[in-house]
Design a protein around this motif. Structure first.
Motif, PDB file in Angstrom:
ATOM      1  N   TYR A 184      -9.218  -2.452   6.643  1.00 18.48           N
ATOM      2  CA  TYR A 184      -8.084  -1.536   6.497  1.00 18.48           C
ATOM      3  C   TYR A 184      -8.055  -0.908   5.105  1.00 18.48           C
ATOM      4  N   LEU A 185      -8.373  -1.698   4.069  1.00 20.09           N
ATOM      5  CA  LEU A 185      -8.403  -1.168   2.704  1.00 20.09           C
ATOM      6  C   LEU A 185      -9.482  -0.100   2.548  1.00 20.09           C
ATOM      7  N   GLY A 205      -1.922  -1.716  -4.162  1.00 19.89           N
ATOM      8  CA  GLY A 205      -2.994  -2.448  -3.498  1.00 19.89           C
ATOM      9  C   GLY A 205      -3.647  -3.496  -4.375  1.00 19.89           C
ATOM     10  N   ARG A 206      -3.670  -3.284  -5.679  1.00 20.67           N
ATOM     11  CA  ARG A 206      -4.298  -4.253  -6.582  1.00 20.67           C
ATOM     12  C   ARG A 206      -3.506  -5.556  -6.650  1.00 20.67           C
ATOM     13  N   LEU A 263       0.817  -1.210   0.000  1.00 17.03           N
ATOM     14  CA  LEU A 263       0.000   0.000   0.000  1.00 17.03           C
ATOM     15  C   LEU A 263       0.856   1.269   0.000  1.00 17.03           C
ATOM     16  N   ASP A 264       2.014   1.207   0.658  1.00 16.93           N
ATOM     17  CA  ASP A 264       2.891   2.379   0.657  1.00 16.93           C
ATOM     18  C   ASP A 264       3.369   2.714  -0.755  1.00 16.93           C
ATOM     19  N   LEU A 307      -2.176  -6.953  -4.025  1.00 13.13           N
ATOM     20  CA  LEU A 307      -2.113  -7.498  -2.668  1.00 13.13           C
ATOM     21  C   LEU A 307      -2.546  -8.963  -2.626  1.00 13.13           C
ATOM     22  N   ASP A 308      -3.567  -9.327  -3.417  1.00  9.69           N
ATOM     23  CA  ASP A 308      -4.020 -10.733  -3.433  1.00  9.69           C
ATOM     24  C   ASP A 308      -2.892 -11.653  -3.889  1.00  9.69           C
ATOM     25  N   PHE A 309      -2.133 -11.211  -4.875  1.00 10.16           N
ATOM     26  CA  PHE A 309      -0.989 -11.999  -5.339  1.00 10.16           C
ATOM     27  C   PHE A 309       0.064 -12.137  -4.239  1.00 10.16           C
ATOM     28  N   ALA A 310       0.278 -11.051  -3.500  1.00  7.15           N
ATOM     29  CA  ALA A 310       1.297 -11.060  -2.447  1.00  7.15           C
ATOM     30  C   ALA A 310       0.919 -11.985  -1.297  1.00  7.15           C
ATOM     31  N   LEU A 311      -0.375 -12.121  -1.061  1.00 11.50           N
ATOM     32  CA  LEU A 311      -0.845 -12.918   0.083  1.00 11.50           C
ATOM     33  C   LEU A 311      -1.226 -14.338  -0.305  1.00 11.50           C
TER      34      LEU A 311
END
Length: 419
Positions: free
Chosen positions: A405-406, A347-348, A342-343, A350-354
């Motif tokens: 949070y989003l 944010g788009r 997010l920094d 984020l699903d890939f990161a998690l």
């Protein structure tokens, strides 16, 4: 209301006295022997009933917050012919001391110390606690000296307890004086006292005083324990002396197994504090090569550094390494991933990161808190903790926390652009 409370306590005392007097009269009416026999039989009654009832009255007065009634209780009991035994005297003495009536407590203490009673270490320790807690240091030392004369079997324990009491409130000079006096009496300084010294100087002394205390401990051939290591580390962190922290950890010995991963984690933290990433990675590899298995705190120290430096690839590798070692991420780990993306306004992605993290798990927080003293808490971590503390009844998951949070971040951005 206060008048009613006083009346109720007075009624309770009157009832106790009437019952005690009735039992005593009953015992006397059934005793037709000589005076010595009367005294002997009364003594057995005193131990069985009188002390038990007296001791039950004293705590009840303490709970009611009416210490002045205790001043009336003793003369009335004595007027009724009751002899206060050791247990009642000590209970009353501690009651006086804990309520600030030190003149009365001191009078009872002189009666006890000059009698043939075998003192309990707990009673003396509680009395010293009361005097030191009230700032009456000279009186506390007087009690220690009286114990060394009248009850020498207790003096070593009392010295150790008094040293601890002075140390806990930061009276380092008095602590030193008591220790020197103890040593002059021939009592040894053991590992527990040496480590306690380190802790107290770390909390209340200067860095130089703390380092001198550590040198004295080393010269005594005692090992510094985990509490001492943590206290010294906190002192260095407080003064932002991370280089000194690293030197201290190497002096202690990074190969020590009885400290677990604490030494290595603190070393990694000293590098992460200044974002010395190459040194951080090098020492992490040294830790693994030395045969230590990284724990959750180890991984999170690296994850926070990677997140703040936007090193996404290293962050992903660290999460995969955790999975490979069977270590479950906690709120800090998730916060590192969320904040990093997010920094950078990713944010788009984020699903890939998690994708390799189970977002349906219930949130946990198992990271060593000392990490936050250096690196602080991330925005997602802080927001989620506030949310969890506000609504503890709800069943939470990382997925729900991230969704809220989003929304929060989206609304804050909308407000920013509207202005």
């Amino acid at each position: 209301m206060e008048a009613i409370s006083v009346l109720s306590v007075n009624l309770h005392v009157e009832t106790k006295l009437i019952r005690l007097k009735a039992v005593c009269t009953h015992n006397k009416s059934h005793n037709t022997g000589s005076a010595p026999k009367d005294r002997k039989q009364y003594g057995s009654f005193k131990k069985a009933d009188n002390s038990k009832d007296c001791k039950s009255i004293i705590p009840s007065l303490s709970k009611k917050g009416l210490p002045h009634i205790a001043n009336e209780l003793v003369p009335r009991l004595q007027a009724e012919g009751f002899l206060l035994d050791k247990s009642t005297l000590t209970a009353l003495m501690l009651y006086y001391a804990n309520n600030g009536f030190f003149t009365q407590a001191d009078a009872l203490w002189h009666e006890i110390i000059n009698s043939a009673y075998n003192l309990d270490i707990r009673v003396v320790s509680d009395l010293i606690d009361a005097y030191i807690g009230a700032g009456l240091f000279h009186e506390a030392n007087r009690i220690v000296h009286q114990i060394s004369i009248r009850h020498p079997r207790l003096q070593h324990q009392i010295y150790v307890h008094t040293i601890s009491c002075f140390g806990k409130i930061g009276e380092l000079e008095l602590m030193d004086d008591t220790l020197k006096e103890m040593v002059s009496k021939g009592f040894p300084v053991d590992s527990s006292i040496g480590n306690a010294y380190i802790v107290y100087y770390s909390h209340f002394g200067s860095i130089t005083m703390m380092e001198n205390a550590f040198k004295r401990l080393k010269s005594s051939r005692f090992l510094i324990e985990k509490d001492g290591i943590r206290a010294v580390a906190e002192a260095y962190i407080r003064d932002k002396k991370f280089h000194n922290l690293g030197e201290f950890l190497r002096d202690v010995g990074l190969g020590r197994r009885n400290a677990g991963n604490l030494l290595w984690n603190l070393l990694l933290l000293s590098y992460a504090a200044n974002f010395k990433m190459k040194s951080l990675q090098r020492e992490f590899l040294n830790m693994v090569e030395a045969g230590f298995d990284p724990d959750l705190t180890t991984f999170n120290i690296r994850a926070v550094a990677f997140s703040k430096m936007s090193l996404f690839w290293d962050l992903h590798l660290s999460v995969e390494h955790m999975n490979h070692n069977g270590i479950f991420p906690d709120l800090v780990t998730y916060g590192c991933v969320v904040d990093a993306y997010l920094d950078r306004r990713l944010g788009r992605n984020l699903d890939f990161a998690l994708r390799k993290m189970n977002v349906n798990d219930s949130p946990i927080m198992l990271t060593d808190p000392i990490m936050f003293e250096v690196l602080g808490k991330g925005d997602f971590h802080s927001s989620s903790e506030a949310l969890l503390g506000f609504n503890m009844q709800k069943t939470w998951s990382y997925k729900k926390l991230i969704a809220i949070y989003l929304k929060k971040k989206y609304r804050s951005n909308q407000v920013f652009w509207n202005y």
